[in-house]
Design a protein around this motif. Structure first.
Motif, PDB file in Angstrom:
ATOM      1  N   ARG A   9      17.982  30.376 -35.400  1.00 11.80           N
ATOM      2  CA  ARG A   9      18.154  31.592 -36.351  1.00 11.80           C
ATOM      3  C   ARG A   9      18.381  32.938 -35.457  1.00 11.80           C
ATOM      4  O   ARG A   9      18.816  33.863 -35.926  1.00 11.80           O
ATOM      5  CB  ARG A   9      17.047  31.788 -37.115  1.00 11.80           C
ATOM      6  N   LEU A  10      17.782  33.005 -34.256  1.00 10.33           N
ATOM      7  CA  LEU A  10      17.913  34.088 -33.308  1.00 10.33           C
ATOM      8  C   LEU A  10      19.342  34.583 -33.144  1.00 10.33           C
ATOM      9  O   LEU A  10      19.626  35.498 -32.830  1.00 10.33           O
ATOM     10  CB  LEU A  10      17.170  34.002 -31.963  1.00 10.33           C
ATOM     11  N   LYS A  11      20.426  33.614 -33.455  1.00  6.21           N
ATOM     12  CA  LYS A  11      21.640  33.884 -33.189  1.00  6.21           C
ATOM     13  C   LYS A  11      22.171  34.564 -34.186  1.00  6.21           C
ATOM     14  O   LYS A  11      23.109  35.372 -34.027  1.00  6.21           O
ATOM     15  CB  LYS A  11      22.334  32.417 -33.108  1.00  6.21           C
ATOM     16  N   ASP A  12      21.588  34.679 -35.385  1.00  9.78           N
ATOM     17  CA  ASP A  12      22.190  35.402 -36.461  1.00  9.78           C
ATOM     18  C   ASP A  12      21.135  36.445 -36.758  1.00  9.78           C
ATOM     19  O   ASP A  12      21.222  37.185 -37.819  1.00  9.78           O
ATOM     20  CB  ASP A  12      22.064  34.403 -37.694  1.00  9.78           C
ATOM     21  N   THR A  13      20.229  36.735 -35.922  1.00  8.65           N
ATOM     22  CA  THR A  13      19.188  37.750 -36.135  1.00  8.65           C
ATOM     23  C   THR A  13      19.508  38.963 -35.519  1.00  8.65           C
ATOM     24  O   THR A  13      19.832  38.850 -34.225  1.00  8.65           O
ATOM     25  CB  THR A  13      17.833  37.380 -35.700  1.00  8.65           C
ATOM     26  N   LEU A  14      20.138  40.199 -36.266  1.00  6.66           N
ATOM     27  CA  LEU A  14      20.707  41.199 -35.427  1.00  6.66           C
ATOM     28  C   LEU A  14      19.921  42.243 -35.190  1.00  6.66           C
ATOM     29  O   LEU A  14      18.931  42.599 -35.826  1.00  6.66           O
ATOM     30  CB  LEU A  14      21.680  41.538 -36.726  1.00  6.66           C
ATOM     31  N   ARG A  15      20.251  43.011 -34.229  1.00 11.60           N
ATOM     32  CA  ARG A  15      19.642  44.370 -33.746  1.00 11.60           C
ATOM     33  C   ARG A  15      20.480  45.459 -34.117  1.00 11.60           C
ATOM     34  O   ARG A  15      21.485  45.509 -34.757  1.00 11.60           O
ATOM     35  CB  ARG A  15      19.482  44.202 -32.205  1.00 11.60           C
ATOM     36  N   SER A  16      19.874  46.589 -33.584  1.00  8.11           N
ATOM     37  CA  SER A  16      20.402  47.950 -34.178  1.00  8.11           C
ATOM     38  C   SER A  16      21.830  48.411 -33.286  1.00  8.11           C
ATOM     39  O   SER A  16      22.773  48.922 -33.843  1.00  8.11           O
ATOM     40  CB  SER A  16      19.390  49.037 -34.263  1.00  8.11           C
ATOM     41  N   GLY A  17      21.534  47.820 -32.261  1.00 16.72           N
ATOM     42  CA  GLY A  17      22.931  48.201 -31.301  1.00 16.72           C
ATOM     43  C   GLY A  17      24.087  47.208 -31.558  1.00 16.72           C
ATOM     44  O   GLY A  17      23.970  46.105 -32.350  1.00 16.72           O
ATOM     45  N   ALA A  18      25.161  47.577 -30.984  1.00 20.83           N
ATOM     46  CA  ALA A  18      26.536  46.973 -31.107  1.00 20.83           C
ATOM     47  C   ALA A  18      27.089  46.582 -29.473  1.00 20.83           C
ATOM     48  O   ALA A  18      26.658  47.202 -28.702  1.00 20.83           O
ATOM     49  CB  ALA A  18      27.623  47.794 -31.793  1.00 20.83           C
ATOM     50  N   THR A  19      27.963  45.396 -29.734  1.00 21.33           N
ATOM     51  CA  THR A  19      28.702  45.319 -28.549  1.00 21.33           C
ATOM     52  C   THR A  19      29.473  46.272 -28.016  1.00 21.33           C
ATOM     53  O   THR A  19      29.962  46.957 -28.983  1.00 21.33           O
ATOM     54  CB  THR A  19      29.146  43.700 -28.707  1.00 21.33           C
ATOM     55  N   ALA A  20      30.075  45.971 -27.026  1.00 16.17           N
ATOM     56  CA  ALA A  20      31.225  46.683 -26.600  1.00 16.17           C
ATOM     57  C   ALA A  20      32.453  46.481 -27.608  1.00 16.17           C
ATOM     58  O   ALA A  20      33.105  47.597 -27.641  1.00 16.17           O
ATOM     59  CB  ALA A  20      31.450  46.629 -25.069  1.00 16.17           C
ATOM     60  N   GLY A  21      32.662  45.436 -28.042  1.00 15.61           N
ATOM     61  CA  GLY A  21      33.599  45.377 -29.143  1.00 15.61           C
ATOM     62  C   GLY A  21      33.104  45.904 -30.429  1.00 15.61           C
ATOM     63  O   GLY A  21      34.164  45.621 -31.522  1.00 15.61           O
ATOM     64  N   GLY A  22      32.285  46.324 -30.695  1.00 17.73           N
ATOM     65  CA  GLY A  22      32.036  46.854 -31.861  1.00 17.73           C
ATOM     66  C   GLY A  22      31.175  45.996 -32.898  1.00 17.73           C
ATOM     67  O   GLY A  22      30.946  46.295 -34.008  1.00 17.73           O
ATOM     68  N   ARG A  23      30.673  44.702 -32.449  1.00 20.36           N
ATOM     69  CA  ARG A  23      30.153  43.795 -33.498  1.00 20.36           C
ATOM     70  C   ARG A  23      28.690  43.810 -33.098  1.00 20.36           C
ATOM     71  O   ARG A  23      28.069  44.323 -32.217  1.00 20.36           O
ATOM     72  CB  ARG A  23      30.446  42.412 -32.945  1.00 20.36           C
ATOM     73  N   ALA A  24      27.984  43.591 -34.127  1.00 22.32           N
ATOM     74  CA  ALA A  24      26.310  43.855 -34.237  1.00 22.32           C
ATOM     75  C   ALA A  24      25.903  42.776 -33.025  1.00 22.32           C
ATOM     76  O   ALA A  24      26.272  41.668 -33.138  1.00 22.32           O
ATOM     77  CB  ALA A  24      25.683  43.508 -35.606  1.00 22.32           C
ATOM     78  N   GLU A  25      25.009  43.325 -32.220  1.00 18.80           N
ATOM     79  CA  GLU A  25      24.225  42.445 -31.422  1.00 18.80           C
ATOM     80  C   GLU A  25      23.198  41.572 -31.663  1.00 18.80           C
ATOM     81  O   GLU A  25      22.625  42.064 -32.693  1.00 18.80           O
ATOM     82  CB  GLU A  25      23.711  43.052 -30.082  1.00 18.80           C
ATOM     83  N   SER A  26      23.302  40.438 -31.393  1.00 14.74           N
ATOM     84  CA  SER A  26      21.851  39.526 -32.002  1.00 14.74           C
ATOM     85  C   SER A  26      21.176  39.369 -30.869  1.00 14.74           C
ATOM     86  O   SER A  26      20.934  39.877 -29.733  1.00 14.74           O
ATOM     87  CB  SER A  26      22.446  38.089 -32.070  1.00 14.74           C
ATOM     88  N   VAL A  27      19.510  39.050 -31.408  1.00 13.47           N
ATOM     89  CA  VAL A  27      18.613  39.114 -30.573  1.00 13.47           C
ATOM     90  C   VAL A  27      18.694  38.068 -29.538  1.00 13.47           C
ATOM     91  O   VAL A  27      18.202  38.022 -28.508  1.00 13.47           O
ATOM     92  CB  VAL A  27      17.161  38.675 -31.489  1.00 13.47           C
TER      93      VAL A  27
END
Length: 207
Positions: free
Chosen positions: A33-51
């Motif tokens: 589930r951590l793969k789908d648990t999102l954080r407030s930051g974004a990747t360099a490509g603009g996608r939400a970062e996961s835990v």
């Protein structure tokens, strides 16, 4: 004494007990589930970062400083990196900017971690909870380091991410000061990270 470079005969290893094997697999599946648990930051490509992604890069950072941290337990450092946010698989991540004094975040994460570990055999449950407690209370030199690296990885992600136009980069300049001041390497990295944060503050908003 066994030569670590000699060929191994894995056929001589005893089979793992089936219920132990099943418990470990069930735990690993639940932690997915951590793969789908999102954080407030974004990747360099603009996608939400996961835990999970944050934890992976935290491990990578610590591994890269193996020479500088040769006096520390390297295996324990990586275990702490892997475990530190794993309880968020159940209740999710709370962005630092929304945390406040008196919040029960740590208690909630610990309870979630215990629930997640229920699949595991007792010895592994105990090991993981003890590692989390060690990290949470910064009870060892390794935990102190991981707490500092955790803050630095977060700020590095903010510095490289394609974040929302209203992202508060200034918050990072006061974020995690206590944790990143407890080792010379952490302090040196902090100066570099703060420079990257100031560069984002001065840059045009992401479009």
């Amino acid at each position: 004494m066994h030569d670590p470079y000699s060929p191994r005969n894995d056929e001589e290893q005893p089979a793992i007990e089936p219920s132990r094997l099943r418990g470990i697999v069930d735990f690993v599946q639940a932690a997915e589930r951590l793969k789908d648990t999102l954080r407030s930051g974004a990747t360099a490509g603009g996608r939400a970062e996961s835990v999970a992604e944050h934890s992976w890069r935290l491990c990578l950072m610590v591994m890269m400083f193996g020479k500088e941290l040769s006096g520390y337990d390297q295996h324990r450092l990586l275990k702490l990196c892997v475990i530190h946010d794993i309880g968020e698989a159940i209740s999710g991540d709370v962005p630092a900017i929304h945390q406040y004094s008196g919040d029960d975040k740590a208690e909630r994460e610990r309870a979630d971690l215990i629930a997640l570990c229920a699949y595991l055999p007792e010895d592994l449950q105990q090991e993981i909870v003890e590692l989390w407690d060690e990290y949470n209370s910064a009870a060892t030199p390794e935990a102190v380091l991981v707490k500092g690296f955790d803050k630095l990885e977060t700020m590095l992600q903010h510095a490289v991410g394609r974040n929302a136009p209203d992202f508060d980069y200034a918050f990072n300049l006061s974020y995690g000061l206590a944790q990143t001041s407890r080792h010379p390497l952490l302090r040196q990295l902090r100066r570099l990270v703060d420079d990257a944060t100031r560069a984002r503050l001065d840059a045009p908003a992401d479009g």
